[in-house]
Motif scaffolding. Structure first.
Motif, PDB file in Angstrom:
ATOM      1  N   GLY A 266       0.807  -1.209   0.000  1.00 63.55           N
ATOM      2  CA  GLY A 266       0.000   0.000   0.000  1.00 63.55           C
ATOM      3  C   GLY A 266       0.837   1.254   0.000  1.00 63.55           C
ATOM      4  O   GLY A 266       0.520   2.235  -0.691  1.00 63.55           O
ATOM      5  N   TYR A 267       1.942   1.247   0.760  1.00 64.32           N
ATOM      6  CA  TYR A 267       2.784   2.436   0.802  1.00 64.32           C
ATOM      7  C   TYR A 267       3.585   2.596  -0.484  1.00 64.32           C
ATOM      8  O   TYR A 267       3.899   3.725  -0.887  1.00 64.32           O
ATOM      9  CB  TYR A 267       3.712   2.407   2.013  1.00 64.32           C
ATOM     10  N   ASP A 268       3.921   1.494  -1.144  1.00 66.44           N
ATOM     11  CA  ASP A 268       4.561   1.611  -2.455  1.00 66.44           C
ATOM     12  C   ASP A 268       3.653   2.374  -3.419  1.00 66.44           C
ATOM     13  O   ASP A 268       4.105   3.230  -4.180  1.00 66.44           O
ATOM     14  CB  ASP A 268       4.877   0.224  -3.019  1.00 66.44           C
ATOM     15  N   ALA A 269       2.362   2.065  -3.398  1.00 64.19           N
ATOM     16  CA  ALA A 269       1.414   2.790  -4.252  1.00 64.19           C
ATOM     17  C   ALA A 269       1.331   4.256  -3.846  1.00 64.19           C
ATOM     18  O   ALA A 269       1.252   5.153  -4.704  1.00 64.19           O
ATOM     19  CB  ALA A 269       0.042   2.129  -4.194  1.00 64.19           C
ATOM     20  N   ILE A 270       1.351   4.536  -2.531  1.00 68.78           N
ATOM     21  CA  ILE A 270       1.335   5.921  -2.062  1.00 68.78           C
ATOM     22  C   ILE A 270       2.588   6.659  -2.519  1.00 68.78           C
ATOM     23  O   ILE A 270       2.543   7.851  -2.875  1.00 68.78           O
ATOM     24  CB  ILE A 270       1.208   5.958  -0.526  1.00 68.78           C
ATOM     25  N   THR A 271       3.724   5.978  -2.542  1.00 65.66           N
ATOM     26  CA  THR A 271       4.973   6.602  -2.984  1.00 65.66           C
ATOM     27  C   THR A 271       4.868   7.038  -4.439  1.00 65.66           C
ATOM     28  O   THR A 271       5.298   8.143  -4.809  1.00 65.66           O
ATOM     29  CB  THR A 271       6.141   5.624  -2.790  1.00 65.66           C
ATOM     30  N   VAL A 272       4.324   6.183  -5.277  1.00 64.75           N
ATOM     31  CA  VAL A 272       4.129   6.539  -6.681  1.00 64.75           C
ATOM     32  C   VAL A 272       3.083   7.647  -6.792  1.00 64.75           C
ATOM     33  O   VAL A 272       3.247   8.600  -7.566  1.00 64.75           O
ATOM     34  CB  VAL A 272       3.722   5.303  -7.501  1.00 64.75           C
ATOM     35  N   ILE A 301       5.275  24.099  -3.635  1.00 64.99           N
ATOM     36  CA  ILE A 301       4.131  23.236  -3.867  1.00 64.99           C
ATOM     37  C   ILE A 301       4.642  21.818  -4.059  1.00 64.99           C
ATOM     38  O   ILE A 301       5.672  21.598  -4.704  1.00 64.99           O
ATOM     39  CB  ILE A 301       3.317  23.708  -5.095  1.00 64.99           C
ATOM     40  N   GLY A 302       3.971  20.831  -3.470  1.00 66.60           N
ATOM     41  CA  GLY A 302       4.443  19.464  -3.647  1.00 66.60           C
ATOM     42  C   GLY A 302       3.761  18.496  -2.707  1.00 66.60           C
ATOM     43  O   GLY A 302       2.903  18.870  -1.895  1.00 66.60           O
ATOM     44  N   SER A 303       4.151  17.243  -2.810  1.00 72.11           N
ATOM     45  CA  SER A 303       3.642  16.204  -1.910  1.00 72.11           C
ATOM     46  C   SER A 303       4.738  15.180  -1.683  1.00 72.11           C
ATOM     47  O   SER A 303       5.579  14.941  -2.552  1.00 72.11           O
ATOM     48  CB  SER A 303       2.392  15.533  -2.491  1.00 72.11           C
ATOM     49  N   TYR A 304       4.719  14.575  -0.513  1.00 67.80           N
ATOM     50  CA  TYR A 304       5.747  13.595  -0.170  1.00 67.80           C
ATOM     51  C   TYR A 304       5.246  12.717   0.969  1.00 67.80           C
ATOM     52  O   TYR A 304       4.447  13.131   1.799  1.00 67.80           O
ATOM     53  CB  TYR A 304       7.054  14.281   0.248  1.00 67.80           C
ATOM     54  N   ILE A 317       0.842  17.043   1.750  1.00 69.74           N
ATOM     55  CA  ILE A 317       0.625  17.817   0.532  1.00 69.74           C
ATOM     56  C   ILE A 317       0.629  19.277   0.935  1.00 69.74           C
ATOM     57  O   ILE A 317      -0.087  19.670   1.872  1.00 69.74           O
ATOM     58  CB  ILE A 317      -0.725  17.431  -0.123  1.00 69.74           C
ATOM     59  N   THR A 318       1.411  20.094   0.263  1.00 71.03           N
ATOM     60  CA  THR A 318       1.549  21.474   0.719  1.00 71.03           C
ATOM     61  C   THR A 318       1.602  22.438  -0.454  1.00 71.03           C
ATOM     62  O   THR A 318       2.060  22.090  -1.542  1.00 71.03           O
ATOM     63  CB  THR A 318       2.808  21.637   1.596  1.00 71.03           C
ATOM     64  N   ALA A 319       1.123  23.660  -0.207  1.00 67.03           N
ATOM     65  CA  ALA A 319       1.195  24.732  -1.199  1.00 67.03           C
ATOM     66  C   ALA A 319       1.167  26.056  -0.475  1.00 67.03           C
ATOM     67  O   ALA A 319       0.548  26.196   0.588  1.00 67.03           O
ATOM     68  CB  ALA A 319       0.037  24.637  -2.188  1.00 67.03           C
ATOM     69  N   THR A 320       1.826  27.048  -1.069  1.00 67.20           N
ATOM     70  CA  THR A 320       1.855  28.410  -0.551  1.00 67.20           C
ATOM     71  C   THR A 320       1.157  29.326  -1.550  1.00 67.20           C
ATOM     72  O   THR A 320       1.412  29.253  -2.754  1.00 67.20           O
ATOM     73  CB  THR A 320       3.302  28.879  -0.324  1.00 67.20           C
ATOM     74  N   ALA A 321       0.284  30.166  -1.043  1.00 67.17           N
ATOM     75  CA  ALA A 321      -0.528  31.016  -1.915  1.00 67.17           C
ATOM     76  C   ALA A 321       0.304  32.117  -2.565  1.00 67.17           C
ATOM     77  O   ALA A 321       1.213  32.681  -1.958  1.00 67.17           O
ATOM     78  CB  ALA A 321      -1.663  31.643  -1.111  1.00 67.17           C
ATOM     79  N   LYS A 322      -0.035  32.422  -3.809  1.00 61.58           N
ATOM     80  CA  LYS A 322       0.541  33.599  -4.465  1.00 61.58           C
ATOM     81  C   LYS A 322      -0.089  34.853  -3.871  1.00 61.58           C
ATOM     82  O   LYS A 322      -1.172  34.811  -3.255  1.00 61.58           O
ATOM     83  CB  LYS A 322       0.289  33.534  -5.973  1.00 61.58           C
ATOM     84  N   ASP A 323       0.569  35.981  -4.085  1.00 66.16           N
ATOM     85  CA  ASP A 323       0.071  37.249  -3.547  1.00 66.16           C
ATOM     86  C   ASP A 323      -1.363  37.490  -3.989  1.00 66.16           C
ATOM     87  O   ASP A 323      -1.695  37.378  -5.186  1.00 66.16           O
ATOM     88  CB  ASP A 323       0.954  38.401  -4.017  1.00 66.16           C
TER      89      ASP A 323
END
Length: 434
Positions: A266-272, A301-304, A317-323
């Motif tokens: 299951g975690y292998d699938a999450i990694t992909v 922006i990204g996920s890991y 999962i993370t993102a930072t807003a533009k102005d």
């Protein structure tokens, strides 16, 4: 092609120390890597931060090695060294010219068996202050620095071994006396709770003989306390949300879910999935929120996944807003892209790209003696077989588009989501104090 083409030889000393050797004559260097099966998940109530503090204390001298002498001997002979702690383990490692293999093994053996006699109140107090400064510099005084501490507490219930971070509680560190710290070391830093791996220009016969010479007389600990049970029945069943107003330059969101333990299918699938969703400019998050809608800053922006092995590991999962972008708009955009993993099957192009990125990362890790030794120590410690490392890359490459969709359906439901939002504090007007 397997995920590990170098030879692996193993043995176990009479005192329980597992020894792994991966011989590679490409260059005259070796890495000595020692994993102790103790991390923050092992810490009992009132002793949080102990494993991480010992990461520092283990460089402060042992029975036959003076304070700072370990570093001086390694670096003075052309080597490099470091140590890290996470919830699952603590590891110490040196990369040395091959002719100094024996020195590295002697140093590690001396601090395994000889730290407690050399540990003084002065050394303990000094390193407590170092850890306090580290907490301030890494977590408290940098924008978004305490996100990991907050996410763990939101993801895992009170009392769960992953609920607290490795930096621990300063109150716990201050309250404990010297004898309490010595007892912690004597419980966990033992040959039968460790894996010693040597990768590089050394034969198994040489390493096994030197391991016996320097570690063989160290006494095992008869009964090592097990870590608290980390089992959880599955994803959370109700969402959790926290909003932090702080001195940050822009609004940022962290969305997180508990998934599967590292090492599972299951975690292998999450990694992909994480690579498809948020790894680089070709990812869905980047393409749709940075390039497309232009509501997220491209560099933030990204996920890991966080590769924890003894309970469902988190996907972040993370993102930072533009102005000028409202935080609600950014959150809805993130939710829409996450949901698309269920409603819009992963394409062959996305899958191939994700697997190429993971393949590159894997070979980058194991192409150095340091990365190779650390990988083998991990699999020996966490799965009982260093050779199981050979299966990780093939298992990633075997993940299908349907596996990714199934993983998203299972783990990324809105009702199982942790949402951590950072909002900038309003600046005081006309130079007034806040």
């Amino acid at each position: 092609m397997t995920g590990y083409p170098w030879p692996i030889e193993t043995t176990r000393l009479d005192n329980g120390l597992r020894v792994v050797v991966s011989e590679d004559r490409t260059a005259p260097v070796v890495c000595v890597n020692l994993w102790y099966d103790v991390g923050s998940r092992h810490e009992p109530v009132g002793q949080t931060g102990f494993a991480h503090l010992f990461e520092h204390l283990m460089f402060e001298g042992s029975q036959h090695v003076a304070k700072t002498e370990h570093m001086r001997l390694v670096q003075g002979n052309g080597g490099s060294l470091n140590a890290t702690t996470n919830p699952d383990r603590t590891n110490y490692f040196e990369t040395m010219p091959a002719e100094h293999l024996e020195l590295a093994l002697w140093l590690e053996a001396d601090r395994m068996g000889g730290l407690v006699p050399a540990l003084t109140q002065e050394t303990l107090d000094n390193q407590r202050e170092v850890v306090k400064n580290e907490r301030r510099q890494r977590y408290e005084n940098v924008p978004y620095g305490d996100a990991w501490l907050r996410l763990l507490a939101l993801l895992y219930p009170e009392g769960h071994p992953y609920h607290h971070a490795t930096i621990g509680s300063m109150e716990d560190l201050n309250a404990a006396g010297l004898d309490t710290f010595k007892a912690f070391h004597q419980q966990y830093y033992a040959p039968n709770n460790a894996v010693l791996t040597v990768a590089g220009d050394a034969s198994p016969e040489t390493v096994f003989a030197l391991a016996e010479k320097y570690f063989g007389l160290l006494e095992p600990v008869p009964s090592i306390p097990p870590a608290p049970h980390g089992h959880l029945p599955g994803p959370a069943t109700s969402p959790v949300r926290e909003t932090v107003t702080a001195a940050v330059p822009a609004p940022r969101i962290y969305l997180s879910h508990r998934t599967h333990p590292f090492g599972s299918a299951g975690y292998d699938a999450i990694t992909v999935l994480a690579a498809v969703l948020g790894n680089g400019r070709g990812s869905r998050l980047y393409q749709r929120l940075a390039d497309g809608a232009r509501i997220a800053q491209p560099d933030y922006i990204g996920s890991y996944g966080v590769d924890l092995a003894h309970a469902p590991a988190p996907l972040i999962i993370t993102a930072t807003a533009k102005d000028g972008v409202p935080i609600e708009t950014l959150e809805q955009g993130l939710s829409d892209v996450i949901g698309s993993l269920v409603t819009e099957p992963v394409t062959e192009e996305e899958l191939s790209r994700a697997k190429a990125l993971l393949t590159t990362a894997w070979w980058r890790q194991v192409s150095t003696v340091g990365g190779r030794a650390d990988t083998l120590s991990r699999y020996a410690t966490q799965f009982g077989d260093a050779g199981a490392a050979a299966y990780r890359l093939p298992q990633w490459l075997a993940v299908t588009a349907d596996d990714v969709t199934d993983a998203a359906k299972y783990a990324l439901k809105p009702e199982s989501r942790v949402t951590l939002t950072y909002l900038p504090a309003e600046e005081p007007e006309n130079g007034e104090n806040a």
